[in-house]
Design an enzyme around this catalytic site. Structure first.
Site, mmCIF file in Angstrom:
data_model
loop_
_atom_site.group_PDB
_atom_site.id
_atom_site.type_symbol
_atom_site.label_atom_id
_atom_site.label_comp_id
_atom_site.label_asym_id
_atom_site.label_seq_id
_atom_site.Cartn_x
_atom_site.Cartn_y
_atom_site.Cartn_z
ATOM 1 C CE LYS A 193 40.513 41.976 -19.307
ATOM 2 N NZ LYS A 193 41.435 41.778 -20.463
ATOM 3 C CG HIS A 202 42.670 37.460 -25.847
ATOM 4 N ND1 HIS A 202 42.521 36.344 -25.201
ATOM 5 C CD2 HIS A 202 43.018 38.624 -25.141
ATOM 6 C CE1 HIS A 202 43.251 36.743 -23.968
ATOM 7 N NE2 HIS A 202 43.538 37.853 -23.828
ATOM 8 C CD GLU A 225 45.802 43.476 -27.280
ATOM 9 O OE1 GLU A 225 44.990 42.615 -26.870
ATOM 10 O OE2 GLU A 225 45.455 44.158 -28.177
#
Ligand SMILES: *Cc1c(COP(=O)(O)O)cnc(C)c1O
Length: 431
Positions: free
Chosen positions: A98, A226, A296
């Site tokens: 993204k 995250h 990530e």
């Protein structure tokens, strides 16, 4: 340098790139190489070339399109990748698509053997269409539509995250063999985009989630988190890793055999070495070597690789305030949506003035106070209300923004009929 790829040796495609790595990486250390002037020159050359192509044709006197455009330095993405593997040899990166789904960037990362974090059917399709094995994908959206879950199952993408019981029931019905990661919330107060406001199970709920997963006979294989995008506090990883350890122990008690920890994104280029040092220590303290660690990263790989060039299409003086308003041809509805969505403060610099290239010349200088506006008819479309430039600009001059690779092109719209800015590439021999 080929040593760096050794961690990825299980990923066969990266083997083929060993020669390329040898050719690209001189004997100097990574840091020497990354600070060498080669890329900057190439960026400058391409900026100059594209701008001169856009200016008046001297033979016919005709104006050509002076559209805003990006220059993407693919070597910078590569350098960040090398930096990653050098500092975090234990952690396999799954690039967060993204952040910037640019096809050349993706092609480069495919070639160098990273994995990918996809969050929708569209992103899964995009990555699978590049020939990436489903094993190299984590479907890291804890709240997925049922038809997307089915799409993942039909395409053998079975690594995915969850953070609520509803999702577990959906998985049981539509993807019972998925390998699941329990996404936990973190303390993300020191990040610019606080993702834990939306995702992540609080620590008070993790046991119940594991109990339900066990009852449903689902395969939970680990934990993900995250720390927030644009994370300003490297120490926030310490707390998140401790929480993960607690949930790993809970998993053991509920009869699972956790084997994966996903430490998410949030890595910043400026503080990366510091963050990595903390991470190495924390990971080695809390997680034995047989636990696979993945991450990530999005911003880290691409932010510094893109430069945006915009053209001054109009200007207006406000004599009472001794100020000038400039109107440029990309803005908040386009590539600079990062100002709204990602809370960025892009710094405008002079790229070309009165026919002369100024790239990199006036970094950190400027007494000329002005405002810079995007091209649309909305007054929300303001890039900087008090920018500082070294002197007054003319219509036709160019401005540039460095570090424009993360969360820019990805969410640009063509509102009001303004097309999104094209990307031009340097170091294309990498892809
Ligand atoms: C956005 C996002 C990322 C990437 O975050 P960066 O701050 O760009 O590194 C990674 N994982 C998930 C689940 C995300 O939502």
């Amino acid at each position: 340098m080929p040593l760096i790829l050794e961690q990825n040796m299980n990923i066969s495609e990266s083997l083929r790139t060993t020669d390329l790595l040898n050719r690209l990486s001189p004997a100097e250390s990574v840091s020497t190489w990354s600070s060498c002037g080669k890329s900057r020159e190439a960026i400058r050359e391409l900026l100059e070339q594209k701008i001169s192509e856009s200016e008046v044709n001297s033979a016919t006197g005709e104006m050509r399109d002076a559209d805003a455009f990006f220059v993407a330095d693919l070597a910078e993405v590569y350098r960040q990748l090398v930096r990653w593997h050098t500092n975090l040899p234990r952690v396999q990166p799954f690039y967060a698509v993204k952040c910037n789904p640019d096809p050349r960037v993706l092609a480069l990362l495919v070639k160098f053997g990273t994995g990918f974090d996809c969050a929708s059917k569209g992103e899964l399709q995009q990555i699978l269409s590049l020939g990436v094995s489903p094993e190299r994908i984590v479907y890291a959206n804890p709240c997925k539509a049922i038809n997307y879950i089915r799409y993942a199952r039909n395409n053998n993408v079975d690594f995915m995250t969850f953070d609520n019981t509803e999702e577990l029931y959906k998985c049981k019905q539509h993807h019972p063999n998925a390998r699941l990661l329990l996404r936990i919330s973190t303390n993300d107060e020191n990040s610019i985009c606080r993702l834990s406001l939306k995702f992540g199970a609080p620590m008070s709920e993790t046991e119940e989630l594991l109990r339900v997963a066990k009852t449903l006979d689902l395969n939970v294989v680990g934990v993900s988190f995250h720390v927030g995008s644009g994370n300003l506090d490297p120490a926030s990883f310490i707390d998140a890793i401790c929480r993960s350890r607690v949930v790993f122990d809970q998993g053991e008690r509920y009869g699972f055999h956790f084997n994966t920890l996903d430490i998410g994104g949030g890595f910043m280029s400026d503080s990366f070495e510091q963050t990595a040092a903390i991470l190495r220590e924390q990971l080695d303290t809390h997680f034995p070597a047989n636990v696979r660690i993945i991450a990530e990263p999005g911003r880290f790989f691409v932010a510094t690789a893109f430069t945006l060039a915009v053209n001054v299409v109009a200007k207006r003086r406000i004599p009472e305030e001794n100020k000038v308003m400039y109107y440029v041809n990309d803005g908040v509805y386009g590539s600079l949506n990062c100002i709204l969505f990602d809370h960025q403060h892009p710094v405008a610099r002079v790229l070309k003035h009165a026919g002369r290239m100024c790239y990199n010349q006036y970094v950190g200088t400027g007494d000329h106070v002005c405002s810079i506006w995007g091209p649309t008819c909305d007054s929300l479309d303001v890039i900087a209300s008090d920018a500082r430039l070294p002197f007054e600009l003319e219509v036709g001059d160019w401005i540039y923004f460095d570090d424009a690779g993360a969360y820019t092109v990805a969410a640009a719209s063509s509102f009001n009929g303004f097309q999104t800015s094209k990307v031009e590439y340097v170091s294309t021999d990498l892809v």
